[in-house]
Design a protein around this motif. Sequence first.
Motif, mmCIF file in Angstrom:
data_model
loop_
_atom_site.group_PDB
_atom_site.id
_atom_site.type_symbol
_atom_site.label_atom_id
_atom_site.label_comp_id
_atom_site.label_asym_id
_atom_site.label_seq_id
_atom_site.Cartn_x
_atom_site.Cartn_y
_atom_site.Cartn_z
ATOM 1 N N ALA A 47 0.822 -1.212 0.000
ATOM 2 C CA ALA A 47 0.000 0.000 0.000
ATOM 3 C C ALA A 47 0.851 1.255 0.000
ATOM 4 O O ALA A 47 0.414 2.314 -0.469
ATOM 5 N N HIS A 127 -1.496 -11.384 2.182
ATOM 6 C CA HIS A 127 -1.114 -10.290 3.081
ATOM 7 C C HIS A 127 0.278 -9.737 2.765
ATOM 8 O O HIS A 127 0.766 -8.849 3.462
ATOM 9 N N ASN A 130 2.240 -5.975 3.227
ATOM 10 C CA ASN A 130 1.561 -5.136 4.208
ATOM 11 C C ASN A 130 1.789 -5.686 5.616
ATOM 12 O O ASN A 130 2.723 -5.280 6.287
ATOM 13 N N ASP A 131 0.967 -6.663 6.066
ATOM 14 C CA ASP A 131 1.233 -7.245 7.377
ATOM 15 C C ASP A 131 1.946 -8.587 7.287
ATOM 16 O O ASP A 131 2.063 -9.307 8.279
ATOM 17 N N ALA A 207 -8.548 -10.317 4.352
ATOM 18 C CA ALA A 207 -7.687 -9.521 3.485
ATOM 19 C C ALA A 207 -7.289 -8.215 4.176
ATOM 20 O O ALA A 207 -8.143 -7.455 4.636
ATOM 21 N N GLY A 208 -5.992 -8.002 4.277
ATOM 22 C CA GLY A 208 -5.489 -6.771 4.887
ATOM 23 C C GLY A 208 -5.336 -6.824 6.382
ATOM 24 O O GLY A 208 -4.942 -5.839 7.007
ATOM 25 N N SER A 209 -5.627 -7.983 6.996
ATOM 26 C CA SER A 209 -5.538 -8.054 8.461
ATOM 27 C C SER A 209 -5.236 -9.472 8.926
ATOM 28 O O SER A 209 -6.123 -10.327 8.974
#
Length: 320
Positions: A47, A127, A130-131, A207-209
């Motif tokens: 991101a 992921h 990002n994470d 998604a994203g976490s």
Amino acid sequence: METQAKIYDVAIIGGGAAGLSAAQALGRARRSVVVIDAGEPRNAPAAAMHNFLSRDGMNPLELLEVGRAELVKYGVEVINTRALDTLRNEAGFTISLGNATEVSARRLILATGLKDQLPDIPGLAEHWGNDVLHCPYCHGWEVKDLRLGVIDSAMAMHQAPMFTQWSKRVTLFKGPNKVLAAEELEQLEALGVEVVESVVTTVLGEAGSVRGVELSDGTQREIDALVVMPNFDVDVSCVKSLGLVTQEHVSGIGRHVPVDDGGQTEVPGLWLAGNVANPMAQVIMAAADGLGMGLRVNADLMKEDFDHAVAELRMKKAVV
């Protein structure tokens, strides 16, 4: 009468930070430049990018969009397609493209970057960038003080202690058959790293976490972010006919293409910029390398142009 196909001064395969920076330097030097880009930047999943002064937190795709726009006033052309293969000839290089056309240039810069090959763990790739991360300098600030899990790899004993600078809640998941030396265990204990004798089999979360991991012993652990070591690989199929050879990087993190101190390969007229030669380079470093490569290639062209001008002058004088 058939017109002769245009021969660019420089063709650049790869439109990332390195390739666009090289193109900008060469365009400003009034060279005819074409950039061939397949539109698959390595950092597309991320991101944001960091450690790029004045651009910290910028989406990496936005950086490329802005960079392309800056090239227009310097006459740099961009072709959105894949380079398939490259042949060398007296004029320089001829590159066959995925849109069924060809491009010819006196010099060639390869700036195709590298590919991150992730461990085959369900849920991990979703992921990535990002994470799920590998470099604390790229994304460590964004996961500071969170519960970090380090996935077992040959670099895990390097990553686990290092990430304690960003969080004191670090867990190393290692295989039960992997033996750590006494001094390694002592260091982990001193830094407060928990060692779990079980490997990650599944990444849990939406998604994203990331919300946790499932382990080989059947248990689950709550984790906010994961540290992984991908294998870095380079794709030089676009110059396969030139015989360019990749080799294992001295660090053991993957493959790269060896070059001399100036970024030139063993193939005359072929130069490398960015991650394809230096897998450790972050975005700003790749951009700087591209700039330097543009200057070197221009200097090489200038020498050829000057030599040609002198030869023509001597021929004229000889006729007189």
